[in-house]
Design an enzyme around this catalytic site. Sequence first.
Site, short mmCIF file in Angstrom:
data_model
loop_
_atom_site.label_atom_id
_atom_site.label_comp_id
_atom_site.label_asym_id
_atom_site.label_seq_id
_atom_site.Cartn_x
_atom_site.Cartn_y
_atom_site.Cartn_z
N ASP A 212 0.77 -0.89 0.05
CA ASP A 212 0.08 -0.02 -0.03
C ASP A 212 0.84 1.29 0.07
OD1 ASP A 212 -3.00 1.03 0.50
OD2 ASP A 212 -1.69 2.05 1.94
N HIS A 225 -5.32 14.37 -10.80
CA HIS A 225 -5.62 12.86 -11.05
C HIS A 225 -4.53 12.31 -12.12
CE1 HIS A 225 -8.79 11.78 -8.43
NE2 HIS A 225 -9.34 12.95 -8.75
N ASP A 229 -2.27 9.37 -11.69
CA ASP A 229 -2.10 8.05 -12.77
C ASP A 229 -0.79 8.10 -13.13
OD1 ASP A 229 -4.84 7.80 -12.38
OD2 ASP A 229 -5.23 8.59 -14.44
N ASP A 256 -4.09 2.71 -4.87
CA ASP A 256 -2.76 2.52 -4.67
C ASP A 256 -2.31 1.23 -3.87
OD1 ASP A 256 -4.06 3.04 -2.11
OD2 ASP A 256 -2.55 4.59 -1.66
#
Length: 604
Positions: A212, A225, A229, A256
Site C-alpha cells: 500500500d 489525477h 495516474d 494504490d
Amino acid sequence: MLSFTFFGKAPNWLTIYVSLALSLVCGLRLMTWWTKRNAVLTDQKAAHELRRTNRIAGVLGIAFVSWAFALFPYGDVFAKVHIGLFLAIAMLGSMLCLIHLRSAALIVATTVSIPFVAFFASTGIPSFVGMAINVMLVTVAVIIVILIQYRDFTRMVEAQTKTEMLSNENLRLANLDSLTDLPNRRAFFTALGEAFERARSKGTRLALGIIDLDGFKPVNDLYGHAAGDRLLIEVAGRLDSFCAAHDTFVSRLGGDEFAYIVTDASDDAGLIARGEEIAALLSAPFALPDAIVQISGSVGIAVYPETASSAEQLFERADYALYHGKSARRGGAVLFSADHEAQINRDSRIEQALKLADFDTELSIVFQPIVDVRSQTTVCFEALARWISPTLGRVSPAQFIPVAERAGIIGSLTRPLLRKALTAATAWSGNMRLSFNLSAYDLNSAEGTLAIVSIIRNSGFDPRRLDLEITETAFTHDFEQVSRSMEMLRLLGCGISLDDFGTGFSSLSRLHALPLTKIKIDRSFVTDLHKRPASYKIVKSLLALSRDMNLDCVVEGVETREEMDVLRNLGSLMVQGYFYSPPIAEDQIRPFLDHPVNAALQAS
Ligand code: C2E
Ligand code: CA
Ligand code: CA
C-alpha cells in the site's frame, strides 16, 4: 486392379514393378497421414505440409496418368475401358479428398483430366470420345462444387479465427489493469487460487505480500489525477521489473494497492528482506512531468501454511499485517505474526462483548483536564470513554473504539457517551469547556451528524463551550461529507479540534480548507522532547503553524517536568497530560479544581 487386368498382356515391369512402386508411394503417404493425424502443427509447419501436398498431388497425378497410358496399347477393348474408368474414378475421388485444399484439387484435375480428355478424344473411337466428354463435364461440375465449398470453408475458418482472437483479447483485457498494464485484481485472485492449490498439493510454502502506498493521496490532491495516474504507472513499472527479476507474480489490486505472490517462500527473514526491498524501491523519488514527488510503500506479508489455511485467509492476514504494521511503522514490511493472531482473537472477543453490551450501564466517562499554561488554570476537560464489560472486565478505548468502528456500531457508543459527558458538563460552572472525541464514522453521514446535533441541542449545554475532537484519519474516509458535517457542527457553535495532529498524512492545503478551531499535537512528539531534537523541531513548527493559522493549540501527553519546561519556553499555551493530571472521575472534578494539589501544578 488395373495391373491385374493387364497381367500377362503388358510387360512385367509395367504390371508389377511400376505398379508396386506407385502402391508403395501411396502406402507411405497413407502411413504418414495416419501417424500425424493427431499432431498439432504450428502455422508454418502446416503451410509447409500443404505445399508439399500440392507438389505430391502433381507428381502422383502425372505418374498415374503416364502409367495408365503406357498400359493402354497392351489391352483389349475391355481393358482399355478399365483404364478410362480407373483414371476417372481415381481423379474424382482424389479431388473430393482434397476438397479443403483447393490448389491440390485443381492440380489433380489438370494433370489428370487434360491428358485424359486429349488422349481418349484423339483415339477417334466414338465411345471413347463420349467417355472423354462425360469425364470433362463431371470434372467441371466437381470443380465448381469444390470452388464454392472452398470459399465457404475459408470464410468459416476466418470467422472462427476472428472470434477466437476476439475472445482471447477480451480475456486478456478482463485480466489486465487498464492503467498500469499489470494483471488486475481478478487475475490476482485467479493466480492466488492456483498457487495455493499447488502449494497445498506439493506441501510447499506460499507467501503473499500486499503493498500500500503511503502519501499517494496527497500527490493526487495536490497535483491532480493525471499526476496521480502517472505516479501509479511509474510505481507499477518499478514493481514489475523488480518482480520479473525475482520470478514473482505482481498485480494491481486497485487504487494504490498492489500485491505479489512468492512461490519460493524460503525463510521468514528472506520474505521480510524482499518486502523491505520493495518498500525501499518505492521510496526513491519519482520524477513526474510537473514535479518530483516522494512517497513510500508499506508491505504486509502472510505465509501458508504457518498463518493461514486458505487462500482467502492468506489474503486477509497479509492485509491485517499491512494495516497494523502501518500504524506502527510506515514504509516497511511486516509479517503476520502470532501477536497479530492473538490480537484478532481478542478483537473478535471484544466485538462479541460489544454486541451484547448495555452501553448505558457498562460505559462511563472520565475527564482529563487541559491546562492553560500562562494562567495555570484548567480551561477544559476532555471526556474519555471507559468500558467495564461483565465478561472481559476493563477494556481500553484504544482497543474497543476501533473494534466498534469496524463493526459499524460506533454510533451506538458515541450517542450515550455524548449524553453522559454533556450531562456531567452542564453542572460545571463558568466557562469551563468540554472536549469530546468523535469517530470519523460519526460524521460520514448526514443522519449521523444530525443525531449528534440533536443530542447537543437537547442537553442544555452551551455548544460554544463544546469542542469536538476528530483525527486526521477521518478525512481519508469521505472528505466531502466529513467537511460538511464539520461545517454543520461549527454553525451550531461548537469548536472543532484536530486530534493526534502530526501522525497522519494530511496535506496542509487540505487542513486549511477545514473549519478547525484547534489542533492537538500528538503525544508521540512530546515524549522526551528535551532529548530528541527532531521532536523538538516538529513541535516548534507545529506551534508556529497553529499561530499562523490562528488556531488554538493543545499539546498532549505531557508527563514530565523536563517536557513541560521545554514547552513553556516554546510558548505553548495549552497542555494536557499526566504531568497535571490523569483522567479523573466526574466526582473528582470539584476537588481537583478546588485543590489543584498535585505536586506538579504546585511546583510549576
Ligand atoms: P486520545 O483522544 O488521543 O486521548 C488521549 C489519550 O491519551 C487517553 O487515553 C489519555 O488517557 C491518554 N493520556 C493523556 N495524558 C497522557 C500522558 O501524559 N501520557 C500517556 N501515556 N497517556 C496520556 P485513553 O483514555 O486510553 O483513550 C485512548 C483513545 O481512545 C483516545 O485517544 C481516543 O482516540 C479514543 N477514545 C477515548 N474515548 C473516546 C470516545 O468517547 N469516543 C471516541 N470516538 N474515541 C475515544
Ligand atoms: Ca482526543
Ligand atoms: Ca489525541
